[in-house]
Design a protein around this motif. Structure first.
Motif, short mmCIF file in Angstrom:
data_model
loop_
_atom_site.label_atom_id
_atom_site.label_comp_id
_atom_site.label_asym_id
_atom_site.label_seq_id
_atom_site.Cartn_x
_atom_site.Cartn_y
_atom_site.Cartn_z
N ARG A 35 0.60 6.24 2.65
CA ARG A 35 -0.27 6.04 3.82
C ARG A 35 -0.07 7.18 4.83
O ARG A 35 -1.03 7.69 5.41
CB ARG A 35 0.03 4.70 4.48
CG ARG A 35 -0.47 3.48 3.71
CD ARG A 35 0.02 2.18 4.34
NE ARG A 35 -0.47 1.01 3.64
CZ ARG A 35 -1.61 0.37 3.91
NH1 ARG A 35 -2.39 0.81 4.88
NH2 ARG A 35 -1.97 -0.69 3.22
N ARG A 38 -1.72 10.37 3.60
CA ARG A 38 -3.18 10.29 3.72
C ARG A 38 -3.62 10.48 5.17
O ARG A 38 -4.62 11.15 5.44
CB ARG A 38 -3.68 8.93 3.19
CG ARG A 38 -3.53 8.74 1.69
CD ARG A 38 -4.25 7.49 1.21
NE ARG A 38 -3.84 7.14 -0.14
CZ ARG A 38 -3.03 6.13 -0.44
NH1 ARG A 38 -2.54 5.36 0.53
NH2 ARG A 38 -2.69 5.87 -1.68
N ASP A 43 -4.41 14.85 -0.12
CA ASP A 43 -5.01 14.20 -1.29
C ASP A 43 -3.85 13.56 -2.05
O ASP A 43 -3.08 14.24 -2.71
CB ASP A 43 -5.72 15.25 -2.13
CG ASP A 43 -6.37 14.65 -3.38
OD1 ASP A 43 -6.07 13.49 -3.72
OD2 ASP A 43 -7.16 15.37 -4.03
N ASP A 91 -2.91 4.32 -6.20
CA ASP A 91 -4.12 4.95 -6.73
C ASP A 91 -4.29 4.68 -8.22
O ASP A 91 -5.41 4.73 -8.73
CB ASP A 91 -4.07 6.46 -6.48
CG ASP A 91 -4.09 6.78 -5.00
OD1 ASP A 91 -5.16 6.68 -4.39
OD2 ASP A 91 -3.03 7.11 -4.45
#
Length: 660
Positions: A35, A38, A43, A91
């Motif tokens: 987090r 980001r 990326d 992800d």
């Protein structure tokens, strides 16, 4: 121009049953890091998953009358549900039973065989089925597995071996030339001194005594050793050796593998050697964090002392649990989990400090300006100091997060929260409100409070995914005021919208009632058994550092018997098997003292170092948990002990000075 990438992984979890709070610790830490990156504009690829092959899974499935795949399918579903509940923003979730993973592992095994780094021989030695680990005679501890302490089995079977010994010198050289490769330093030293320098043996990398694994394509009575299978996930998940390897080219090498300290050996010796054999770059860092333990030892399902994260989240909310996991223990060290420590953190840090700050600020804006500030107001005393501390917070937080120091980053954020609470006491807005001519100054004070909260709320996002939005809603903070970079700027908060008082973000908890409630649901976190109240009461009495205000009156002569001295905290550490006691090393003028103090629920060791406290220097020494305490430091505590504050010296007075 493409964005900078960041690839972070957790271990892929062995689906042998329900996850406990200790498993959540690693994944929450990885999620906080993902987090954070980001928010900085990276990326990010955040990988987690499940390691589903091996003898243990095959045995448990047979005991339950199902196939291994049926068994793991059911458990994996529960793991994914937990990560969803904990708002884990992975992800990719990889399963080692995925067809793509299986195919790539078979290619890797064949490549290493064709290269001569894998050869056939016969294995005879000791094997721990629960850990899926091979051990030599000298590595066993009292004839048992050195990791889990359980019995091992003598195994003899035809096997393929990986030439691990071939890469010993290259590994040592890499570790020595790249000091950040293994962190913390204690793990690096352990790998070098306990495993690499004494000499590596070739590694058995196939099994024939069971068949729940990835078949070796050119010798199908063999299945690939589970750790070769599992470790490969970090590159198979990116499409290595597949028709679509764009993600591999983009993200590899990994920036950091987060692993528990018990599997550092696999990730810093076996895995790098495999990568060297494949002519691939090594991950930039492997960070081996400590265990979150109960007082009886490491959490494990077999000990019957599992703490269910679902129960805790349902009772206290997600952010309270995430905050506790990341705040309580310096990342890298072992830490103790207890229900009482959790509740006290919620009360002191979340309810008293953060929650109270937000509710007071919103309430005062509502009361004194009908919910809408007229502007930034008139500057005055204490403003510059508050701004300086808040503007220094973002770089401090980033530096600590870049080094995976989650607890210390939260400590810095809470220092800023405490400074903001102190600002309320310094400026006394309730007094300013009585004087109409001071309305401009009152507006500035409340604006500074709102702006401080805005900055803090932005920096809390990696740790607590739900709380920032609740704060923004109450203070009417727009999305264009919450960008990560704006946490380093002052004056971003727009004061022209009405605030929206809402529910208390973190309600206070009645400690005694809540502990009784938890005891009915789960075993006591310290022992796995019902709480021993008599022992707790005795320890609390021994560790008491406060002075009751109900004592009989004394004369000045009585007071003169006390030798109170200014003391500097040089070092602090937790007392083993106690969640209340800290051992402090104090400098008192020309001498040093050791003091044991019952303040561990209110102060972490790192918070105390450098503080100037008041010591009762002529108190008769006592032994607490077998440790001599040479005096007592003074503190003020609330009646229910939920809030405690050390008596400190706020000016530069030499330690050893007499207090009178």
């Amino acid at each position: 121009m493409s964005r900078k990438t960041f690839y972070i992984t957790t271990p892929i979890y062995y689906p042998s049953g329900k996850l406990h709070i200790g498993h959540s610790y690693t994944t929450v830490a990885a999620d906080a890091m993902a987090r954070y990156k980001r928010l900085q504009g990276y990326d990010v690829m955040f990988l987690t998953g499940t390691d589903e092959h091996g003898q243990k899974i095959q045995r448990v499935a047979a005991e339950n009358g199902v196939t291994p795949k049926e068994y793991v399918d059911n458990i994996v579903s529960g793991i994914k549900d937990l990560w969803k509940m904990m708002k884990i923003t992975y992800d990719k979730f990889i399963r080692t039973t995925d067809e793509e993973h299986v195919a790539t592992v078979q290619k890797i095994f064949r490549m290493l065989y064709d290269k001569g780094d894998i050869y056939k021989s016969e294995y005879e030695g000791w094997y721990c089925t629960p850990c899926e680990s091979f051990w030599t005679e000298t590595q066993l501890v009292d004839g048992k597995c050195p990791d889990c302490g359980r019995p091992v089995e003598r195994t003899r079977e035809e096997s393929y071996f990986f030439r691990l010994s071939k890469y010993q010198d290259r590994l040592i050289k890499h570790i020595e030339e790249n000091p950040d490769f293994i962190q913390p330093v204690s793990r690096r030293n352990e790998m070098l001194n306990n495993f690499l320098r004494p000499g590596l043996e070739d590694l058995c990398v196939s099994r024939t005594s069971f068949n729940w694994g990835i078949p070796v394509t050119f010798d199908e009575k063999h299945v690939v050793y589970v750790w070769i299978d599992a470790l490969s996930n970090y590159i198979t998940a990116l499409g290595y050796l597949s028709d679509n390897d764009a993600a591999f080219k983009k993200y590899w090498p990994a920036d950091v593998h987060l692993v528990g300290k018990e599997i550092v050996r696999f990730h810093t010796i076996i895995w790098p050697a495999m990568l060297m054999a494949l002519d691939l770059p090594l991950p930039k860092q492997v960070f081996g964090h400590g265990w979150l333990v109960l007082e009886g030892g490491k959490m494990s399902k077999s000990k019957g002392n599992v703490v269910d994260p679902v129960v805790l989240i349902e009772k206290y909310g997600l952010d309270a649990i995430r905050y506790f996991l990341l705040r309580e223990v310096p990342f890298g060290a072992d830490g103790v989990f207890s229900n009482e420590a959790l509740i006290n953190r919620i009360n002191s840090d979340l309810a008293n400090d953060l929650g109270n700050l937000v509710s007071r600020t919103v309430a005062m804006i509502k009361k004194y300006f009908d919910g809408q500030l007229p502007g930034q107001g008139e500057e005055g005393e204490f403003d510059a100091d508050l701004k300086k501390e808040l503007l220094a917070l973002k770089p401090k937080t980033e530096e600590l997060l870049d080094n995976l120091q989650f607890s210390l980053a939260l400590t810095e954020i809470w220092k800023a929260i405490s400074r903001t609470n102190k600002y309320i006491d310094e400026t006394m807005p309730w007094v300013l409100a009585k004087d109409e001519s001071r309305k401009g100054r009152l507006a500035a004070v409340l604006y500074n409070l709102a702006e401080s909260i805005r900055i803090v709320s932005i920096l809390l996002q990696p740790f607590m995914p739900e709380t920032p939005a609740k704060i923004w809603n109450q203070l009417a903070i727009d999305s264009d005021e919450t960008g990560w970079e704006s946490a380093g700027q002052w004056g971003v908060y727009k004061p022209t919208r009405p605030v929206q008082p809402g529910e208390i973000i973190f309600p206070r908890i009645d400690v005694e009632k809540e502990l009784e409630s938890l005891a009915a649901i789960t075993p006591d976190a310290a022992t796995g058994k019902p709480a021993k109240k008599e022992q707790e009461q005795k320890e609390a009495q021994d560790a008491k550092t406060t002075v009751s205000d109900e004592k009989a009156q004394i004369t000045i002569d009585d007071f003169a018997k006390l030798d109170l001295r200014v003391a500097k905290v040089l070092a602090a550490e937790k007392v083993e098997k106690s969640d209340k006691l800290l051992k402090l090393r104090l400098r008192v003028g020309a001498e040093e003292r050791q003091v044991v103090s019952g303040i561990a629920r209110h102060y972490s060791p790192e918070e105390l170092v450098g503080k100037t406290v008041v010591l009762v220097a002529n108190l008769k020494p006592a032994r607490l948990r077998g440790i001599e305490s040479q005096g007592m430091i003074l503190a003020a505590a609330s009646e229910d002990d939920s809030l405690l504050s050390l008596i400190t010296v706020d000016k530069d007075i030499s330690d050893g000075t007499k207090v009178s």
